[in-house]
Write a protein that holds these residues in place. Structure first.
Motif, PDB file in Angstrom:
ATOM      1  N   LEU A  14       0.949  -1.180  -0.052  1.00  6.00           N
ATOM      2  CA  LEU A  14       0.100  -0.078   0.107  1.00  6.00           C
ATOM      3  C   LEU A  14       0.944   1.385  -0.040  1.00  6.00           C
ATOM      4  O   LEU A  14       0.735   2.199  -0.737  1.00  6.00           O
ATOM      5  CB  LEU A  14      -1.109  -0.183   1.285  1.00  6.00           C
ATOM      6  N   TYR A  15       1.917   1.306   1.009  1.00  7.48           N
ATOM      7  CA  TYR A  15       2.829   2.556   0.960  1.00  7.48           C
ATOM      8  C   TYR A  15       3.477   2.626  -0.660  1.00  7.48           C
ATOM      9  O   TYR A  15       3.652   3.705  -0.937  1.00  7.48           O
ATOM     10  CB  TYR A  15       3.845   2.132   1.840  1.00  7.48           C
ATOM     11  N   ARG A  16       3.773   1.576  -1.179  1.00  5.69           N
ATOM     12  CA  ARG A  16       4.562   1.791  -2.384  1.00  5.69           C
ATOM     13  C   ARG A  16       3.517   2.304  -3.474  1.00  5.69           C
ATOM     14  O   ARG A  16       3.835   3.047  -4.446  1.00  5.69           O
ATOM     15  CB  ARG A  16       5.137   0.427  -2.851  1.00  5.69           C
ATOM     16  N   CYS A  17       2.451   1.786  -3.378  1.00  3.92           N
ATOM     17  CA  CYS A  17       1.489   2.393  -4.362  1.00  3.92           C
ATOM     18  C   CYS A  17       0.981   3.979  -3.992  1.00  3.92           C
ATOM     19  O   CYS A  17       0.906   4.524  -4.912  1.00  3.92           O
ATOM     20  CB  CYS A  17      -0.181   1.479  -4.158  1.00  3.92           C
ATOM     21  N   LEU A  18       1.009   4.195  -2.800  1.00  5.93           N
ATOM     22  CA  LEU A  18       0.839   5.676  -2.465  1.00  5.93           C
ATOM     23  C   LEU A  18       1.961   6.670  -2.847  1.00  5.93           C
ATOM     24  O   LEU A  18       1.922   7.629  -3.470  1.00  5.93           O
ATOM     25  CB  LEU A  18       0.705   5.696  -0.913  1.00  5.93           C
ATOM     26  N   LEU A  19       3.243   5.672  -2.981  1.00  9.61           N
ATOM     27  CA  LEU A  19       4.526   6.486  -3.482  1.00  9.61           C
ATOM     28  C   LEU A  19       4.451   7.012  -5.079  1.00  9.61           C
ATOM     29  O   LEU A  19       4.893   8.051  -5.465  1.00  9.61           O
ATOM     30  CB  LEU A  19       5.732   5.707  -3.213  1.00  9.61           C
ATOM     31  N   GLN A  20       3.777   5.824  -5.718  1.00  5.90           N
ATOM     32  CA  GLN A  20       3.399   6.200  -7.098  1.00  5.90           C
ATOM     33  C   GLN A  20       2.599   7.080  -7.543  1.00  5.90           C
ATOM     34  O   GLN A  20       2.748   8.022  -8.574  1.00  5.90           O
ATOM     35  CB  GLN A  20       3.089   4.667  -7.713  1.00  5.90           C
ATOM     36  N   ALA A  49      -0.215   5.271  12.199  1.00  5.23           N
ATOM     37  CA  ALA A  49       0.389   5.020  13.220  1.00  5.23           C
ATOM     38  C   ALA A  49       2.091   5.022  13.384  1.00  5.23           C
ATOM     39  O   ALA A  49       2.601   5.364  14.187  1.00  5.23           O
ATOM     40  CB  ALA A  49      -0.124   4.000  14.044  1.00  5.23           C
ATOM     41  N   LYS A  50       2.547   4.450  12.140  1.00  4.42           N
ATOM     42  CA  LYS A  50       3.920   4.411  12.017  1.00  4.42           C
ATOM     43  C   LYS A  50       4.514   5.763  11.241  1.00  4.42           C
ATOM     44  O   LYS A  50       5.812   5.703  11.152  1.00  4.42           O
ATOM     45  CB  LYS A  50       3.966   3.019  11.163  1.00  4.42           C
ATOM     46  N   GLY A  51       3.715   6.727  11.073  1.00  2.00           N
ATOM     47  CA  GLY A  51       4.379   7.873  10.715  1.00  2.00           C
ATOM     48  C   GLY A  51       4.679   7.884   9.243  1.00  2.00           C
ATOM     49  O   GLY A  51       5.472   8.799   8.749  1.00  2.00           O
ATOM     50  N   LEU A  52       4.195   7.096   8.393  1.00  2.00           N
ATOM     51  CA  LEU A  52       4.490   6.870   7.050  1.00  2.00           C
ATOM     52  C   LEU A  52       3.248   7.258   6.141  1.00  2.00           C
ATOM     53  O   LEU A  52       3.590   7.619   4.889  1.00  2.00           O
ATOM     54  CB  LEU A  52       4.814   5.310   6.541  1.00  2.00           C
ATOM     55  N   LEU A  64      -4.406  11.300   0.943  1.00  2.00           N
ATOM     56  CA  LEU A  64      -3.285  10.902   1.684  1.00  2.00           C
ATOM     57  C   LEU A  64      -2.119  11.100   0.899  1.00  2.00           C
ATOM     58  O   LEU A  64      -2.000  10.889  -0.294  1.00  2.00           O
ATOM     59  CB  LEU A  64      -3.696   9.349   2.064  1.00  2.00           C
ATOM     60  N   ARG A  65      -1.155  11.415   1.511  1.00  2.49           N
ATOM     61  CA  ARG A  65       0.327  11.510   0.837  1.00  2.49           C
ATOM     62  C   ARG A  65       1.325  10.692   1.872  1.00  2.49           C
ATOM     63  O   ARG A  65       1.219  10.759   3.109  1.00  2.49           O
ATOM     64  CB  ARG A  65       0.693  12.956   0.580  1.00  2.49           C
ATOM     65  N   PRO A  66       1.976   9.961   1.235  1.00 11.50           N
ATOM     66  CA  PRO A  66       3.468   9.445   1.895  1.00 11.50           C
ATOM     67  C   PRO A  66       4.348  10.517   2.543  1.00 11.50           C
ATOM     68  O   PRO A  66       4.713  11.632   2.113  1.00 11.50           O
ATOM     69  CB  PRO A  66       4.079   8.771   0.948  1.00 11.50           C
ATOM     70  N   THR A  67       4.862  10.063   3.577  1.00 15.21           N
ATOM     71  CA  THR A  67       6.100  10.808   4.280  1.00 15.21           C
ATOM     72  C   THR A  67       7.163   9.942   4.148  1.00 15.21           C
ATOM     73  O   THR A  67       7.516   8.805   3.869  1.00 15.21           O
ATOM     74  CB  THR A  67       5.763  10.866   5.802  1.00 15.21           C
ATOM     75  N   PRO A  69      10.335   7.594   4.564  1.00 15.64           N
ATOM     76  CA  PRO A  69      10.456   6.440   5.314  1.00 15.64           C
ATOM     77  C   PRO A  69      11.665   6.314   6.189  1.00 15.64           C
ATOM     78  O   PRO A  69      11.582   5.853   7.230  1.00 15.64           O
ATOM     79  CB  PRO A  69      10.546   5.361   4.239  1.00 15.64           C
ATOM     80  N   ASP A  70      12.718   7.003   5.947  1.00 15.02           N
ATOM     81  CA  ASP A  70      13.763   7.201   6.648  1.00 15.02           C
ATOM     82  C   ASP A  70      13.713   7.751   8.020  1.00 15.02           C
ATOM     83  O   ASP A  70      14.139   7.457   8.991  1.00 15.02           O
ATOM     84  CB  ASP A  70      15.147   7.658   6.093  1.00 15.02           C
ATOM     85  N   VAL A  71      12.794   8.751   7.976  1.00 16.89           N
ATOM     86  CA  VAL A  71      12.589   9.567   9.236  1.00 16.89           C
ATOM     87  C   VAL A  71      11.623   8.776   9.990  1.00 16.89           C
ATOM     88  O   VAL A  71      11.812   8.542  11.240  1.00 16.89           O
ATOM     89  CB  VAL A  71      12.020  10.971   8.838  1.00 16.89           C
ATOM     90  N   ALA A  72      10.575   8.030   9.514  1.00 15.85           N
ATOM     91  CA  ALA A  72       9.592   7.446  10.187  1.00 15.85           C
ATOM     92  C   ALA A  72      10.107   5.925  10.840  1.00 15.85           C
ATOM     93  O   ALA A  72       9.911   5.871  11.828  1.00 15.85           O
ATOM     94  CB  ALA A  72       8.499   7.129   9.307  1.00 15.85           C
ATOM     95  N   LEU A  73      11.086   5.446   9.986  1.00 20.31           N
ATOM     96  CA  LEU A  73      11.445   3.925  10.268  1.00 20.31           C
ATOM     97  C   LEU A  73      12.882   4.004  10.923  1.00 20.31           C
ATOM     98  O   LEU A  73      13.075   2.883  11.479  1.00 20.31           O
ATOM     99  CB  LEU A  73      11.549   3.191   9.097  1.00 20.31           C
ATOM    100  N   GLY A  74      13.573   5.146  11.015  1.00 20.91           N
ATOM    101  CA  GLY A  74      14.940   5.089  11.452  1.00 20.91           C
ATOM    102  C   GLY A  74      14.927   4.744  12.941  1.00 20.91           C
ATOM    103  O   GLY A  74      16.038   4.059  13.287  1.00 20.91           O
ATOM    104  N   ALA A  75      13.834   5.194  13.859  1.00 20.13           N
ATOM    105  CA  ALA A  75      13.999   4.941  15.125  1.00 20.13           C
ATOM    106  C   ALA A  75      13.705   3.483  15.214  1.00 20.13           C
ATOM    107  O   ALA A  75      14.384   2.808  16.485  1.00 20.13           O
ATOM    108  CB  ALA A  75      12.778   5.886  16.033  1.00 20.13           C
TER     109      ALA A  75
END
Length: 337
Positions: A14-20, A49-52, A64-67, A69-75
């Motif tokens: 789903l996230y990849r789809c939103l990126l496209q 909830a995961k900030g993506l 909706l728009r994606p954020t 990933p390095d910021v959201a998933l880095g922690a």
């Protein structure tokens, strides 16, 4: 891989789809992914909830728009890395307790014999990766298993606070590029000293494990080594290292600017006769006191032999002596190294 970064395969798709699409409403995602709306809504909420994922404005029905990933998933990745590091330390501790128990009941577990250059290199790397406090080295010329530039594990260990003390054989300093390699280690925090000859090759990690080759260099053939656990034999090897460390000559191969500042601080503390060598002179004196010939010093420092001799003559004048042995004595007396 999705599990490692904290996403289910469906959420990642789903996230990849939103990126496209850059931006999209839930209905458009339902059509694209061909999933039930309730399922898409649930997955969108999980990504939020995961900030993506976030809405483009405060309207609940806004696209909706994606954020990033390095910021959201880095922690998340950092926490997992810390958990893995803690688990690695725990496994190392348990393994040491296991070997310690074996050694208490079985004398043959005090010493393990390993054979082959690759096996020896792997064991040296494993020991450094598991080091927590200090690594000690006897570094002889013509390494059997691991040349200095190959030992990248040392820099990782130094970065996490492990202390390194290494004594180098004088002939090793004569090898091309050796001084530059040593300077990198010293700059990273290694304490380096030099002696004319060393009795054996040796590595000791955390005063708990030592590796010492069993066959003399001149015998050739496949290298073999003893891996020695806590025992009176290990205590003897530790004493051997410390006795050589006390009489070895310190190598000053610091970064010139940092070395100059450090030496200024030391000079303020000692206040010896007013004169202190600069960074280049300290490097020259380190090699001179270690017994390295003028020609080799010139090669290592990238200057001519005549320049080396002229600089040594200037240092003798500064020390108030007219012989090289006198200069070596004054270097020690005045604390120039």
């Amino acid at each position: 891989m999705s599990d490692v970064i904290g996403l289910t395969p469906a959420e990642e798709e789903l996230y990849r789809c939103l990126l496209q699409l850059t931006t999209a409403r839930v209905d458009e995602l339902v059509r694209r992914l061909r999933r039930p709306r309730a399922q898409v809504v649930e997955q969108v909420e999980a990504l939020r909830a995961k900030g993506l994922v976030q809405p483009t404005d405060n309207d609940p029905d806004a696209p909706l728009r994606p954020t990033a990933p390095d910021v959201a998933l880095g922690a998340t990745l950092l926490r997992r890395q810390e958990d893995l590091e803690a688990a690695r330390r725990r496994v190392t501790q348990l393994a040491e307790e296991y070997r310690s128990g074996l050694r208490r009941h079985h004398v043959d577990h005090l010493v393990e014999v390993i054979r082959g250059g690759r096996v020896l290199r792997d064991r040296l790397r494993d020991l450094q990766n598991s080091a927590r406090d200090e690594v000690l080295w006897f570094c002889r010329a013509n390494p059997l298993a691991m040349a200095g530039p190959e030992n990248v594990e040392e820099f990782d260990a130094l970065a996490r606070g492990v202390s390194y003390r290494a004594i180098y054989e004088r002939d090793l300093l004569l090898e091309p590029g050796a001084l530059a390699d040593l300077a990198k280690g010293v700059a990273a925090g290694e304490q380096a000293r030099v002696l004319d000859r060393l009795p054996v090759r040796l590595a000791i990690v955390d005063a708990r494990t030592a590796i010492c080759p069993l066959v003399a260099d001149r015998d050739g053939g496949e290298p073999s080594a003893a891996v020695i656990g806590r025992s009176q034999l290990l205590d003897a090897l530790l004493a051997l290292f410390e006795s050589h460390w006390r009489v070895a000559t310190r190598l000053r191969l610091d970064d010139p600017l940092a070395a100059t500042e450090s030496r200024r601080d030391e000079a303020d503390d000692r206040q010896v006769d007013g004169y202190q060598p600069d960074a280049d002179e300290a490097r020259l004196l380190s090699l001179f006191v270690a017994g390295v010939p003028d020609k080799s010093i010139a090669s290592q420092l990238g200057v001519s032999r005549r320049t080396v001799q002229r600089r040594l003559a200037d240092l003798m004048d500064a020390a108030g002596v007219d012989t090289r042995p006198g200069l070596a004595f004054q270097v020690a007396r005045r604390g120039w190294l």
